[in-house]
Design a protein around this motif. Structure first.
Motif, PDB file in Angstrom:
ATOM      1  N   PRO A 158       0.842  -1.198   0.000  1.00 49.46           N
ATOM      2  CA  PRO A 158       0.000   0.000   0.000  1.00 49.46           C
ATOM      3  C   PRO A 158       0.874   1.244   0.000  1.00 49.46           C
ATOM      4  N   LEU A 159       0.421   2.291  -0.660  1.00 48.48           N
ATOM      5  CA  LEU A 159       1.144   3.552  -0.632  1.00 48.48           C
ATOM      6  C   LEU A 159       1.124   4.039   0.806  1.00 48.48           C
ATOM      7  N   ALA A 160       2.295   4.060   1.420  1.00 51.51           N
ATOM      8  CA  ALA A 160       2.367   4.277   2.860  1.00 51.51           C
ATOM      9  C   ALA A 160       2.802   5.674   3.251  1.00 51.51           C
ATOM     10  N   GLN A 161       2.837   6.564   2.307  1.00 52.29           N
ATOM     11  CA  GLN A 161       3.238   7.910   2.678  1.00 52.29           C
ATOM     12  C   GLN A 161       2.231   8.906   2.154  1.00 52.29           C
ATOM     13  N   ASP A 162       2.196  10.011   2.801  1.00 54.21           N
ATOM     14  CA  ASP A 162       1.270  11.074   2.467  1.00 54.21           C
ATOM     15  C   ASP A 162       2.031  12.381   2.408  1.00 54.21           C
ATOM     16  N   VAL A 163       1.670  13.236   1.485  1.00 51.66           N
ATOM     17  CA  VAL A 163       2.240  14.575   1.448  1.00 51.66           C
ATOM     18  C   VAL A 163       1.351  15.475   2.295  1.00 51.66           C
ATOM     19  N   VAL A 164       1.987  16.248   3.141  1.00 50.34           N
ATOM     20  CA  VAL A 164       1.278  17.216   3.981  1.00 50.34           C
ATOM     21  C   VAL A 164       1.672  18.609   3.514  1.00 50.34           C
ATOM     22  N   TRP A 165       0.684  19.468   3.281  1.00 48.83           N
ATOM     23  CA  TRP A 165       0.933  20.848   2.851  1.00 48.83           C
ATOM     24  C   TRP A 165       0.623  21.782   4.006  1.00 48.83           C
ATOM     25  N   TYR A 166       1.582  22.610   4.350  1.00 51.47           N
ATOM     26  CA  TYR A 166       1.435  23.581   5.437  1.00 51.47           C
ATOM     27  C   TYR A 166       1.151  24.947   4.820  1.00 51.47           C
TER      28      TYR A 166
END
Length: 139
Positions: free
Chosen positions: A77-85
């Motif tokens: 599974p795609l295990a990372q997420d991009v977080v935008w601040y």
């Protein structure tokens, strides 16, 4: 319907096979290729990587994943997420033209950057161009 995103790793023997065709035709899955890369090489050096979003019933997804295992394709599974601040973003738009899916976009005429998490494939290109650290990876 369930929607899941996976990273598939193809050994040399499988790179030339119509894998996504079988996921669609044999397992009734809607597939969306988000990112693909084939590294040509000599003999066993050739390999492939595919980030794919599949949509269907849990039963069909499980059957499709079993098929991938049987033919030697490794998946996770795609295990990372991009977080935008948003508070760190200066809206310089350096990331916008490089984002392959349009997850980062600019609103005109205000020239403000926005982020659509649903479109993001976590390719990490935006991380490399953002001097203000307004994006990061959440594992």
């Amino acid at each position: 319907m369930i929607k899941k995103t996976y990273v598939l790793s193809f050994p040399q023997a499988v790179v030339q096979q119509p894998v996504t065709y079988h996921l669609i035709k044999d397992y009734n899955l809607i597939t969306n290729i988000l990112k693909a890369q084939v590294t040509p090489g000599q003999g066993s050096e050739e390999k492939g990587m595919l980030v794919i979003e599949v949509q269907g019933s849990q039963k069909n997804i499980d059957r499709g994943l079993d098929y991938l295992t049987r033919i030697g394709v490794h998946y996770q599974p795609l295990a990372q997420d991009v977080v935008w601040y948003e508070d760190r973003c200066t809206h310089c738009t350096a990331c916008v033209s490089l984002c392959p899916t349009g997850a980062l976009s600019v609103s005109r005429p205000t020239m403000t950057v926005s982020f659509d998490k649903e479109k993001c494939i976590a390719c990490e290109i935006c991380l490399k161009v953002c001097a203000y650290k307004a994006v990061s990876i959440s594992l």
